[in-house]
Write a protein that holds these residues in place. Structure first.
Motif, mmCIF file in Angstrom:
data_model
loop_
_atom_site.group_PDB
_atom_site.id
_atom_site.type_symbol
_atom_site.label_atom_id
_atom_site.label_comp_id
_atom_site.label_asym_id
_atom_site.label_seq_id
_atom_site.Cartn_x
_atom_site.Cartn_y
_atom_site.Cartn_z
ATOM 1 N N UNK A 167 -15.551 0.410 12.833
ATOM 2 C CA UNK A 167 -15.402 -0.723 13.732
ATOM 3 C C UNK A 167 -15.216 -1.993 12.906
ATOM 4 N N UNK A 168 -14.093 -2.669 13.102
ATOM 5 C CA UNK A 168 -13.773 -3.862 12.328
ATOM 6 C C UNK A 168 -14.270 -5.098 13.075
ATOM 7 N N UNK A 169 -15.216 -5.847 12.499
ATOM 8 C CA UNK A 169 -15.700 -7.056 13.174
ATOM 9 C C UNK A 169 -14.591 -8.092 13.333
ATOM 10 N N UNK A 170 -14.723 -8.927 14.338
ATOM 11 C CA UNK A 170 -13.726 -9.968 14.604
ATOM 12 C C UNK A 170 -13.594 -10.898 13.407
ATOM 13 N N UNK A 171 -12.365 -11.351 13.194
ATOM 14 C CA UNK A 171 -12.109 -12.317 12.133
ATOM 15 C C UNK A 171 -11.936 -11.727 10.756
ATOM 16 N N UNK A 172 -11.870 -10.379 10.658
ATOM 17 C CA UNK A 172 -11.756 -9.739 9.352
ATOM 18 C C UNK A 172 -10.319 -9.303 9.088
ATOM 19 N N UNK A 173 -9.982 -9.272 7.804
ATOM 20 C CA UNK A 173 -8.716 -8.703 7.360
ATOM 21 C C UNK A 173 -9.015 -7.629 6.334
ATOM 22 N N UNK A 174 -8.089 -6.688 6.165
ATOM 23 C CA UNK A 174 -8.353 -5.557 5.286
ATOM 24 C C UNK A 174 -7.394 -5.456 4.122
ATOM 25 N N UNK A 175 -7.858 -4.802 3.074
ATOM 26 C CA UNK A 175 -7.036 -4.468 1.911
ATOM 27 C C UNK A 175 -7.273 -3.000 1.594
ATOM 28 N N UNK A 176 -6.165 -2.234 1.580
ATOM 29 C CA UNK A 176 -6.261 -0.793 1.372
ATOM 30 C C UNK A 176 -5.698 -0.423 0.006
ATOM 31 N N UNK A 177 -6.476 0.340 -0.745
ATOM 32 C CA UNK A 177 -6.076 0.784 -2.080
ATOM 33 C C UNK A 177 -6.030 2.310 -2.082
ATOM 34 N N UNK A 178 -4.829 2.856 -2.094
ATOM 35 C CA UNK A 178 -4.678 4.309 -1.993
ATOM 36 C C UNK A 178 -5.268 5.036 -3.188
ATOM 37 N N UNK A 179 -5.292 4.372 -4.341
ATOM 38 C CA UNK A 179 -5.793 5.000 -5.565
ATOM 39 C C UNK A 179 -7.299 4.867 -5.703
ATOM 40 N N UNK A 180 -7.965 4.224 -4.738
ATOM 41 C CA UNK A 180 -9.418 4.108 -4.772
ATOM 42 C C UNK A 180 -10.081 5.345 -4.220
#
Length: 372
Positions: free
Chosen positions: A130-143
């Motif tokens: 569940x993503x809280x309001x006001x958040x942005x994400x960064x996805x790292x496939x190699x993580x």
């Protein structure tokens, strides 16, 4: 008295890796471990730790991470089951937060493949988070994540196969320099070596006998929650982290019907690492239950298991890797807690080079002794 070229004190994350790299040198190497590799009394236990390249903490870490990734793949090739799992990693935070800005800066400066994901897109892609309001994400496939105890045991076993002598249940009681050597008094007798690497984690401050050494030890809790197959890496569930107003929380795909979630924050200061309280405090349980209710609302929020570990930290939270300020016969490795485990293969390589030649190919000036 037993003699060696190099003695490694502490066979945890960094010490086991150092033993492995030293084992390829042909030198006479001894490892002294207070308990046994993979124990649950220090900082490196609890099944898994996170690995990522987009390092918001400091851009100088990224070249070390690039080498660490190579060495993790090398270790994976030498063991029956992988220890580094590329599950992908999603990190959420406010757009203006140091976390997100630091990730973007690291990705830009080092040309790292990071995917920007808004809250709605992240919710669709990873519906169980569940993503809280006001958040942005960064996805790292190699993580992803690393197996902690199994890595330490693997490095220790590979080192022994290459001829290193490992002595378990051996407590260092005292040491002194004699001309160009270090003499160690231990619970299992006297040892002497040309060089000593001190990688004792929470016990470093007591070992090194430096009044101004900047290590502080903190107690930190880890928790596990009941889960199901929806939360496994096989079904696309990633490693994750959230920068919430109340703290930085992180977790991993489920294993054996449980999922690990913890807060990255130094807890109470500890005077004596031998007095680790294994039981969570009521406020620690309340905080983690609130975080799980917020971030993983479909899971039961009462933990089914817990574990206490110790963070050993410097004032600026960066590592310390350097020669002892009073003698070049001793190399210090410490302050890794909170973000060090992923670096353990390259730290071991650095410690091996410093002890064998007095220098390293890696750029570690920002990690050397920096306190008056």
């Amino acid at each position: 008295m037993q003699e060696a070229d190099i003695i490694v004190v502490g066979v945890g994350a960094m010490g086991s890796s150092a033993l492995y790299h030293l084992s390829k040198s042909g030198a006479n190497i001894i490892g002294l471990e207070r308990f046994k590799p993979g124990h649950d009394r220090g900082s490196s236990h609890g099944e898994c730790r996170m690995i990522r390249k987009a390092y918001f903490e400091h851009p100088n870490y990224i070249p070390l991470l690039n080498r660490a990734y190579e060495l993790w793949d090398d270790l994976n090739s030498q063991v029956p089951q992988p220890l580094f799992h590329r599950t992908g990693l999603i990190i959420y935070g406010p757009p203006e937060s140091p976390l997100i800005e630091g990730i973007d800066q690291a990705a830009s400066e080092h040309d790292l493949p990071i995917e920007k994901i808004n809250a709605a897109g992240g919710q669709d892609r990873f519906p169980h988070l569940r993503v809280p309001a006001g958040m942005t994400g960064r996805y790292e496939a190699d993580g992803g994540y690393l197996e902690v105890e199994n890595t330490i045991r693997a490095y220790a076993e590979l080192a022994e196969e290459n001829g290193v002598t490992l002595i378990n249940n051996c407590e260092l009681l005292d040491w002194k320099t004699i001309k160009d050597k270090v003499q160690l008094e231990t619970s299992q007798g006297t040892f002497q070596a040309k060089k000593m690497i001190v990688a004792g984690g929470a016990w470093n401050a007591g070992i090194l006998k430096l009044p101004k050494i900047p290590f502080k030890v903190h107690r930190v809790m880890q928790f596990w929650f009941a889960s199901n197959s929806d939360y496994t890496a096989q079904n696309g569930f990633p490693s994750f982290a959230f920068y919430l107003p109340e703290g930085f929380y992180y977790g991993f795909p489920g294993l054996n019907n449980v999922i690990k979630v913890a807060q990255h924050a130094p807890g109470a200061f500890m005077e004596d690492p031998d007095q680790l309280n294994p039981m969570p405090l009521p406020e620690e349980v309340a905080a983690i239950k609130k975080a799980v209710k917020t971030l993983l609302p479909d899971l039961p929020s009462t933990p089914v298991r817990h574990s206490a570990c110790m963070y050993t930290m410097t004032p600026d939270q960066h590592f310390l890797i350097d020669h002892h300020p009073e003698t070049d016969n001793i190399i210090i490795a410490g302050g890794f807690s909170g973000h060090g485990f992923k670096f353990s293969p390259v730290i071991g390589e650095i410690l091996s080079e410093l002890s064998l030649t007095g220098q390293t190919r890696h750029s570690i000036d920002f990690l050397r002794w920096r306190w008056s």
